[in-house]
Scaffold this motif. Structure first.
Motif, PDB file in Angstrom:
ATOM      1  N   ASN A  38     -30.756  18.976  33.684  1.00  0.00           N
ATOM      2  CA  ASN A  38     -31.693  18.467  34.686  1.00  0.00           C
ATOM      3  C   ASN A  38     -31.988  19.544  35.720  1.00  0.00           C
ATOM      4  OD1 ASN A  38     -30.447  15.941  33.495  1.00  0.00           O
ATOM      5  ND2 ASN A  38     -31.972  15.031  34.842  1.00  0.00           N
ATOM      6  N   GLU A  39     -33.206  19.550  36.227  1.00  0.00           N
ATOM      7  CA  GLU A  39     -33.654  20.608  37.138  1.00  0.00           C
ATOM      8  C   GLU A  39     -32.751  20.782  38.353  1.00  0.00           C
ATOM      9  OE1 GLU A  39     -38.381  20.949  37.228  1.00  0.00           O
ATOM     10  OE2 GLU A  39     -37.732  18.841  37.280  1.00  0.00           O
ATOM     11  N   HIS A  40     -32.306  19.666  38.947  1.00  0.00           N
ATOM     12  CA  HIS A  40     -31.566  19.749  40.213  1.00  0.00           C
ATOM     13  C   HIS A  40     -30.169  20.348  40.037  1.00  0.00           C
ATOM     14  CE1 HIS A  40     -29.816  15.987  38.665  1.00  0.00           C
ATOM     15  NE2 HIS A  40     -28.811  16.203  39.490  1.00  0.00           N
ATOM     16  N   THR A  41     -29.692  20.472  38.795  1.00  0.00           N
ATOM     17  CA  THR A  41     -28.350  21.004  38.563  1.00  0.00           C
ATOM     18  C   THR A  41     -28.334  22.517  38.339  1.00  0.00           C
ATOM     19  OG1 THR A  41     -28.419  20.701  36.150  1.00  0.00           O
ATOM     20  CG2 THR A  41     -27.708  18.818  37.479  1.00  0.00           C
ATOM     21  N   PHE A  42     -29.499  23.120  38.244  1.00  0.00           N
ATOM     22  CA  PHE A  42     -29.595  24.550  37.934  1.00  0.00           C
ATOM     23  C   PHE A  42     -28.787  25.457  38.868  1.00  0.00           C
ATOM     24  CE2 PHE A  42     -32.030  28.582  38.588  1.00  0.00           C
ATOM     25  CZ  PHE A  42     -31.626  29.213  37.412  1.00  0.00           C
ATOM     26  N   PRO A  43     -28.744  25.173  40.187  1.00  0.00           N
ATOM     27  CA  PRO A  43     -28.026  26.094  41.087  1.00  0.00           C
ATOM     28  C   PRO A  43     -26.575  26.372  40.706  1.00  0.00           C
ATOM     29  CG  PRO A  43     -29.395  24.624  42.374  1.00  0.00           C
ATOM     30  CD  PRO A  43     -29.457  24.126  40.958  1.00  0.00           C
ATOM     31  N   VAL A  44     -25.890  25.433  40.054  1.00  0.00           N
ATOM     32  CA  VAL A  44     -24.472  25.679  39.737  1.00  0.00           C
ATOM     33  C   VAL A  44     -24.281  26.565  38.511  1.00  0.00           C
ATOM     34  CG1 VAL A  44     -23.641  23.571  40.818  1.00  0.00           C
ATOM     35  CG2 VAL A  44     -24.195  23.545  38.385  1.00  0.00           C
ATOM     36  N   VAL A  45     -25.342  26.773  37.741  1.00  0.00           N
ATOM     37  CA  VAL A  45     -25.229  27.651  36.566  1.00  0.00           C
ATOM     38  C   VAL A  45     -26.143  28.872  36.665  1.00  0.00           C
ATOM     39  CG1 VAL A  45     -24.326  25.984  34.915  1.00  0.00           C
ATOM     40  CG2 VAL A  45     -26.785  26.064  35.331  1.00  0.00           C
ATOM     41  N   LYS A  46     -26.826  28.994  37.777  1.00  0.00           N
ATOM     42  CA  LYS A  46     -27.676  30.169  38.010  1.00  0.00           C
ATOM     43  C   LYS A  46     -26.828  31.443  37.947  1.00  0.00           C
ATOM     44  CE  LYS A  46     -30.841  32.122  41.467  1.00  0.00           C
ATOM     45  NZ  LYS A  46     -31.410  31.935  42.822  1.00  0.00           N
ATOM     46  N   ASN A  47     -27.361  32.470  37.323  1.00  0.00           N
ATOM     47  CA  ASN A  47     -26.694  33.775  37.175  1.00  0.00           C
ATOM     48  C   ASN A  47     -25.548  33.774  36.171  1.00  0.00           C
ATOM     49  OD1 ASN A  47     -28.400  34.778  39.194  1.00  0.00           O
ATOM     50  ND2 ASN A  47     -26.892  34.440  40.813  1.00  0.00           N
ATOM     51  N   ASN A  48     -25.341  32.675  35.452  1.00  0.00           N
ATOM     52  CA  ASN A  48     -24.270  32.657  34.442  1.00  0.00           C
ATOM     53  C   ASN A  48     -24.597  33.685  33.361  1.00  0.00           C
ATOM     54  OD1 ASN A  48     -22.724  31.946  32.005  1.00  0.00           O
ATOM     55  ND2 ASN A  48     -22.131  30.127  33.139  1.00  0.00           N
ATOM     56  N   PRO A  49     -23.747  34.697  33.165  1.00  0.00           N
ATOM     57  CA  PRO A  49     -24.075  35.797  32.251  1.00  0.00           C
ATOM     58  C   PRO A  49     -24.019  35.426  30.777  1.00  0.00           C
ATOM     59  CG  PRO A  49     -21.848  36.057  33.076  1.00  0.00           C
ATOM     60  CD  PRO A  49     -22.443  34.900  33.826  1.00  0.00           C
ATOM     61  N   PHE A  50     -23.469  34.249  30.472  1.00  0.00           N
ATOM     62  CA  PHE A  50     -23.319  33.859  29.067  1.00  0.00           C
ATOM     63  C   PHE A  50     -24.494  33.017  28.564  1.00  0.00           C
ATOM     64  CE2 PHE A  50     -18.973  34.177  30.875  1.00  0.00           C
ATOM     65  CZ  PHE A  50     -18.557  35.292  30.161  1.00  0.00           C
ATOM     66  N   ILE A  51     -25.396  32.621  29.471  1.00  0.00           N
ATOM     67  CA  ILE A  51     -26.524  31.758  29.104  1.00  0.00           C
ATOM     68  C   ILE A  51     -27.814  32.569  29.102  1.00  0.00           C
ATOM     69  CG2 ILE A  51     -27.804  29.662  29.697  1.00  0.00           C
ATOM     70  CD1 ILE A  51     -25.273  28.699  31.181  1.00  0.00           C
ATOM     71  N   ASP A  52     -28.550  32.475  27.999  1.00  0.00           N
ATOM     72  CA  ASP A  52     -29.799  33.250  27.887  1.00  0.00           C
ATOM     73  C   ASP A  52     -30.995  32.545  28.508  1.00  0.00           C
ATOM     74  OD1 ASP A  52     -28.817  35.543  26.385  1.00  0.00           O
ATOM     75  OD2 ASP A  52     -28.522  34.153  24.722  1.00  0.00           O
ATOM     76  N   ASN A  53     -31.144  31.253  28.220  1.00  0.00           N
ATOM     77  CA  ASN A  53     -32.330  30.534  28.689  1.00  0.00           C
ATOM     78  C   ASN A  53     -31.952  29.124  29.137  1.00  0.00           C
ATOM     79  OD1 ASN A  53     -34.429  32.555  27.786  1.00  0.00           O
ATOM     80  ND2 ASN A  53     -33.509  32.075  25.811  1.00  0.00           N
ATOM     81  N   PHE A  54     -32.714  28.612  30.093  1.00  0.00           N
ATOM     82  CA  PHE A  54     -32.543  27.239  30.555  1.00  0.00           C
ATOM     83  C   PHE A  54     -33.777  26.425  30.196  1.00  0.00           C
ATOM     84  CE2 PHE A  54     -29.752  29.709  33.269  1.00  0.00           C
ATOM     85  CZ  PHE A  54     -28.592  28.945  33.264  1.00  0.00           C
ATOM     86  N   ILE A  55     -33.539  25.230  29.704  1.00  0.00           N
ATOM     87  CA  ILE A  55     -34.611  24.271  29.439  1.00  0.00           C
ATOM     88  C   ILE A  55     -34.357  23.094  30.356  1.00  0.00           C
ATOM     89  CG2 ILE A  55     -35.692  22.768  27.727  1.00  0.00           C
ATOM     90  CD1 ILE A  55     -34.571  24.689  25.576  1.00  0.00           C
ATOM     91  N   PHE A  56     -35.374  22.672  31.101  1.00  0.00           N
ATOM     92  CA  PHE A  56     -35.154  21.619  32.087  1.00  0.00           C
ATOM     93  C   PHE A  56     -35.613  20.260  31.584  1.00  0.00           C
ATOM     94  CE2 PHE A  56     -35.583  25.378  34.978  1.00  0.00           C
ATOM     95  CZ  PHE A  56     -34.237  25.420  35.303  1.00  0.00           C
ATOM     96  N   PHE A  57     -34.714  19.302  31.698  1.00  0.00           N
ATOM     97  CA  PHE A  57     -35.045  17.909  31.431  1.00  0.00           C
ATOM     98  C   PHE A  57     -35.636  17.365  32.724  1.00  0.00           C
ATOM     99  CE2 PHE A  57     -34.176  13.355  30.946  1.00  0.00           C
ATOM    100  CZ  PHE A  57     -34.616  13.146  29.644  1.00  0.00           C
ATOM    101  N   THR A  58     -36.939  17.262  32.762  1.00  0.00           N
ATOM    102  CA  THR A  58     -37.657  16.941  33.995  1.00  0.00           C
ATOM    103  C   THR A  58     -37.660  15.436  34.283  1.00  0.00           C
ATOM    104  OG1 THR A  58     -39.746  16.707  32.827  1.00  0.00           O
ATOM    105  CG2 THR A  58     -39.182  18.925  33.633  1.00  0.00           C
ATOM    106  N   LYS A  59     -38.052  15.107  35.503  1.00  0.00           N
ATOM    107  CA  LYS A  59     -38.188  13.703  35.878  1.00  0.00           C
ATOM    108  C   LYS A  59     -39.265  13.024  35.031  1.00  0.00           C
ATOM    109  CE  LYS A  59     -36.719  14.392  40.679  1.00  0.00           C
ATOM    110  NZ  LYS A  59     -37.119  14.340  42.104  1.00  0.00           N
TER     111      LYS A  59
END
Length: 351
Positions: A38-59
């Protein structure tokens, strides 16, 4: 190889499930590793070096079948080889099914087994100090030949964020050479919030034992409740509380927490994020939350207390069945029950 991990909803869940990526990267160093959240949770995984891409489950996807199917179609086009559905609810069942991945892994549920190639049964008891939330997630990697252990969620702050938050605290009158204790004064809802008069007593104990500087973790919409707790504290404690010093965003909160000696209070996202920042924690569990699942990495630096620890005779059924009785049970969870344990935890912070 392309791998998608699905973990919707809460911040604590998204952070906890991020451990999978470190193990996946070690096993598949060249794979594309994507995370659907979910979009609002992104800040806790931002800059994680093991993740290539984020896909957001939007409202929009959450509110509309049409938009959910649109998201599912876009996932199908990515041609993932593996989908790991940690969320395991109807929306993620649909996204996994549409992905057409050869390997589809999730937790065993009678109604959704046909969606997955591997259905993993959750453990219900453990003697592992990592906690069931961690242990069950790591089980999802076994079909890929990964036997992982001792992985811990991590939050990655930039140097600028750390420096900026340090200056923010100094500008607001805090002394970084003395202990700063963050109190998670409010939970995510009423049934996960320790009674306000009890919380004030806990804060008084924190000050009496440490003579430390106290910050409250809350969002602007909760200012009235935070102020109510402040007013219930004794006068000496009030003099040590910096009520108006708090993060205006999740990343700001994380950067401020980085400089704290400990986070104490309602179990939930703030406690889990503190652990991911290697900040010590003392968590007050809601009476209807299963401590065995969410008391992650319990040791001398991370302590959790639950009504069941002191009045086990009350619990004749699983904790979650007491959700509607949370208020009544909270009133039995008096600060005096765990005061000795809290004082022992606070011994390292006095000056």
């Amino acid at each position: 190889m392309k791998i998608l991990v699905i973990q919707q909803k809460m911040i604590g869940d998204v952070l906890t499930s991020s451990i999978l990526f470190e193990a996946l990267r070690l096993k598949f160093p060249k794979a594309q590793l994507d995370y659907l959240i979910n979009e609002h949770t992104f800040p806790v995984v931002k800059n994680n070096p093991f993740i290539d891409n984020f896909i957001f489950f939007t409202k929009e996807a959450e509110a509309s079948k049409k938009n959910l199917l649109k998201l599912a179609t876009s996932i199908k086009k990515q041609k993932y080889d593996v989908v790991i559905d940690v969320y395991s609810k109807l929306s993620s069942n649909i996204l996994t099914y549409f992905s057409k991945a050869k390997i589809k892994i999730s937790y065993h549920k009678p109604y959704s087994t046909s969606f997955y190639t591997h259905n993993i049964k959750r453990k219900t008891v453990t003697d592992n100090l990592n906690g069931l939330a961690i242990e069950n997630r790591l089980q999802l990697l076994k079909p890929l030949g990964i036997e992982a252990s001792n992985l811990k969620p991590k939050i990655y702050l930039s140097d600028d964020e750390i420096k900026g938050s340090k200056q923010f605290l100094i500008d607001n009158g805090l002394n970084l050479k003395k202990p700063i204790l963050m109190v998670s004064v409010l939970g995510s809802g009423e049934n996960k919030t320790y009674p306000l008069p009890f919380m004030a007593k806990v804060i008084d104990t924190i000050y009496n034992q440490t003579n430390g500087q106290i910050l409250f973790n809350y969002i602007p919409e909760q200012k009235d409740q935070a102020t109510e707790i402040f007013n219930l504290c004794n006068e000496k404690t009030k003099s040590a509380i910096f009520l108006d010093v708090f993060g205006k965003s999740l990343r700001e909160f994380l950067a401020i927490t980085h400089h704290c000696s400990a986070v104490i209070g309602n179990e939930g996202g703030a406690i889990n994020m503190a652990k991911a920042l290697n900040v010590k924690t003392f968590a007050l569990f809601s009476p209807w939350i299963d401590k065995a699942t969410w008391n992650l990495y319990e040791d001398k630096n991370n302590t959790g207390v639950h009504l069941k620890d002191y009045k086990p005779e009350i619990y004749t059924k699983p904790e979650k069945t007491y959700k509607k009785e949370a208020k009544k049970l909270y009133n039995l969870f008096k600060p005096e029950l765990f005061q000795d344990k809290l004082i022992e935890f606070l011994k390292g912070f006095n000056f």
